[in-house]
Design an enzyme around this catalytic site. Structure first.
Site, mmCIF file in Angstrom:
data_model
loop_
_atom_site.group_PDB
_atom_site.id
_atom_site.type_symbol
_atom_site.label_atom_id
_atom_site.label_comp_id
_atom_site.label_asym_id
_atom_site.label_seq_id
_atom_site.Cartn_x
_atom_site.Cartn_y
_atom_site.Cartn_z
ATOM 1 N N CYS A 95 4.943 -6.203 -0.889
ATOM 2 C CA CYS A 95 4.800 -6.355 0.274
ATOM 3 C C CYS A 95 5.465 -7.705 0.693
ATOM 4 C CB CYS A 95 3.174 -6.823 0.594
ATOM 5 S SG CYS A 95 2.102 -5.498 0.597
ATOM 6 N N GLU A 115 5.070 0.373 10.990
ATOM 7 C CA GLU A 115 4.540 -0.838 10.049
ATOM 8 C C GLU A 115 5.752 -0.934 9.195
ATOM 9 O OE1 GLU A 115 1.153 -2.051 9.479
ATOM 10 O OE2 GLU A 115 1.110 -1.358 11.542
ATOM 11 N N HIS A 129 -0.944 1.424 3.621
ATOM 12 C CA HIS A 129 0.490 1.405 3.824
ATOM 13 C C HIS A 129 0.793 2.477 2.512
ATOM 14 C CE1 HIS A 129 0.863 -2.432 6.206
ATOM 15 N NE2 HIS A 129 1.174 -1.320 6.777
#
Length: 447
Positions: free
Chosen positions: A370, A174, A250
């Site tokens: 993000c 990720e 995450h």
């Protein structure tokens, strides 16, 4: 030589919508089917980029992906003209169409993992695009991401680019959302902290039960090998499975670091004390390392997720002091705003908090952290970066005009079936590649 950290924010794409595609992401699911505003989202993102530039930071722009992805629809058996392919998908497989229209590449913390030249065996900055195998809509990104990164960081004397890891859940990667680099200074060798959700080859180890653990230990180890990192300067930590099941998809939803600061929640990790001791040992000068733990009693996990307290950016200002770049949702929460007000009065490098409105991104499950990909660079390496992607007053004005010209004010789920949306998106991206000097990075430009 001067070293610094540059932030490259994802430019929100023309198809920005709320389709609720990300299982495990509470904000994404809770806003599913609401109408979105691509124009407002893009302008909010650009305003944050310009604000950091005005604070004296090196700020860049990362181009979005081509959406809808008709090439993937053709791979899945839909035939005819582009308009016919979209119409058939809308009728026969609307969930697939929603996925191939996702503008999720705006969250560039997932674009890649990057190791600076101070850490790598060959003294180059290394890039590995994330394969994002856990979510279909994001697994479509890494090839184009790799092309865009190579168009931005072209010089092979300074930059090394790797192919993304195998497209298999055993090597689920990720990107930088699960990676933090700690160092005494950007130009000195640091400790790269890789955070994973599960062990791919050992099912006896702890794992979440409700939501998927997207990132594996094996993926972390592979990226460390590709980047030529020394084992004495790498730490692998596992996310707490319980917080993944609460919506911490995450690590950057529960922890964030910068230079000699690790800012994390009490429940963030497995085997926390042993792993922090390893981190202290490998960092070296323990007195310079600030481990800031947020207790449950101060901010609960649910409040941290709701406000994205840890999906903030911790940046080092030109003055040498650190600041937190937070969404306005943190300011609106009494618990979080009170905590941050107290934090900047404590004996840590974090001295300031700046709040920004990124609600269009927040509603889809992504906060300030993000939206950015971090790249530590020397002055010489910065000179080798494609200059067209670096934010300045002129680029800010040009990109705002570009958004006004090409972006819709509103998009609903039904609008994704409009074949005109593909033409609008391609026209926008074709002009964008000229503005940013990227060349033909999109498939439609190469056909």
């Amino acid at each position: 030589m001067n070293f610094f950290e540059a932030n490259f924010d994802g430019l929100v794409g023309p198809t920005h919508n709320y389709a609720g595609l990300s299982v495990g992401n509470v904000a994404s699911l809770s806003n599913a089917k609401n109408s979105s505003s691509p124009r407002q989202a893009a302008k909010q993102g650009l305003s944050k980029m310009k604000a950091l530039h005005d604070l004296g930071m090196v700020q860049g722009v990362l181009a979005p992906q081509e959406r809808p992805d008709v090439y993937t629809l053709r791979r899945l058996g839909f035939t005819g003209t582009d308009a016919q392919v979209i119409a058939k998908a809308a009728k026969q497989a609307p969930a697939v169409l929603r996925a191939v229209c996702s503008a999720s590449s705006m969250w560039t913390a997932n674009a890649a993992t990057i190791s600076p030249s101070a850490d790598t065996h060959d003294g180059k900055v290394h890039f590995t695009p994330a394969n994002l195998t856990n979510k279909f809509h994001r697994s479509l990104e890494p090839v184009t991401t790799g092309r865009i990164l190579q168009a931005m960081f072209r010089d092979p004397a300074h930059f090394a680019h790797h192919t993304h890891l195998p497209d298999n859940d055993h090597f689920g990667d990720e990107g930088a959302a699960n990676h933090t680099r700690l160092c005494s200074a950007y130009g000195k060798r640091g400790v790269e902290l890789f955070v994973f959700g599960r062990y791919a080859f050992d099912s006896s180890q702890p794992a979440p039960k409700r939501f998927p653990a997207r990132h594996t230990l094996e993926a972390c180890e592979a990226v460390a090998r590709l980047h030529g990192l020394s084992g004495e300067h790498v730490v692998y930590m596992q996310q707490n499975p319980d917080v993944i099941d609460q919506g911490v998809f995450h690590n950057d939803v529960i922890a964030v670091g910068n230079q000699n600061v690790l800012f994390y929640h009490q429940q963030a990790f497995v085997d926390t004390q042993n792993k922090l001791n390893e981190l202290r040992r490998k960092f070296g000068n323990e007195t310079d390392l600030h481990l800031i733990e947020v207790k449950d009693s101060d901010v609960s996990v649910s409040e941290a997720i709701k406000t994205y307290l840890f999906n903030t950016q911790v940046i080092t200002l030109p003055s040498g002091e650190m600041a937190i770049i937070a969404p306005t949702e943190c300011q609106e929460s009494h618990a979080v705003s009170s905590y941050l007000a107290a934090l900047v009065q404590q004996h840590t490098p974090i001295r300031h908090v700046h709040y920004y409105d990124v609600k269009q991104s927040m509603r889809n499950g992504g906060g300030p952290a993000c939206l950015r990909l971090r790249v530590a660079l020397s002055e010489q390496e910065k000179q080798a970066v494609n200059p067209n992607v670096l934010m300045n007053d002129a680029l800010f004005s040009t990109l705002n005009q570009w958004v006004d010209k090409h972006y819709r004010d509103q998009i609903s789920e039904a609008d994704l079936a409009d074949p005109q949306l593909l033409d609008e998106s391609r026209s926008a991206l074709d002009e964008l590649t000229q503005i940013l000097g990227l060349g033909s990075v999109y498939q439609f430009q190469q056909d």
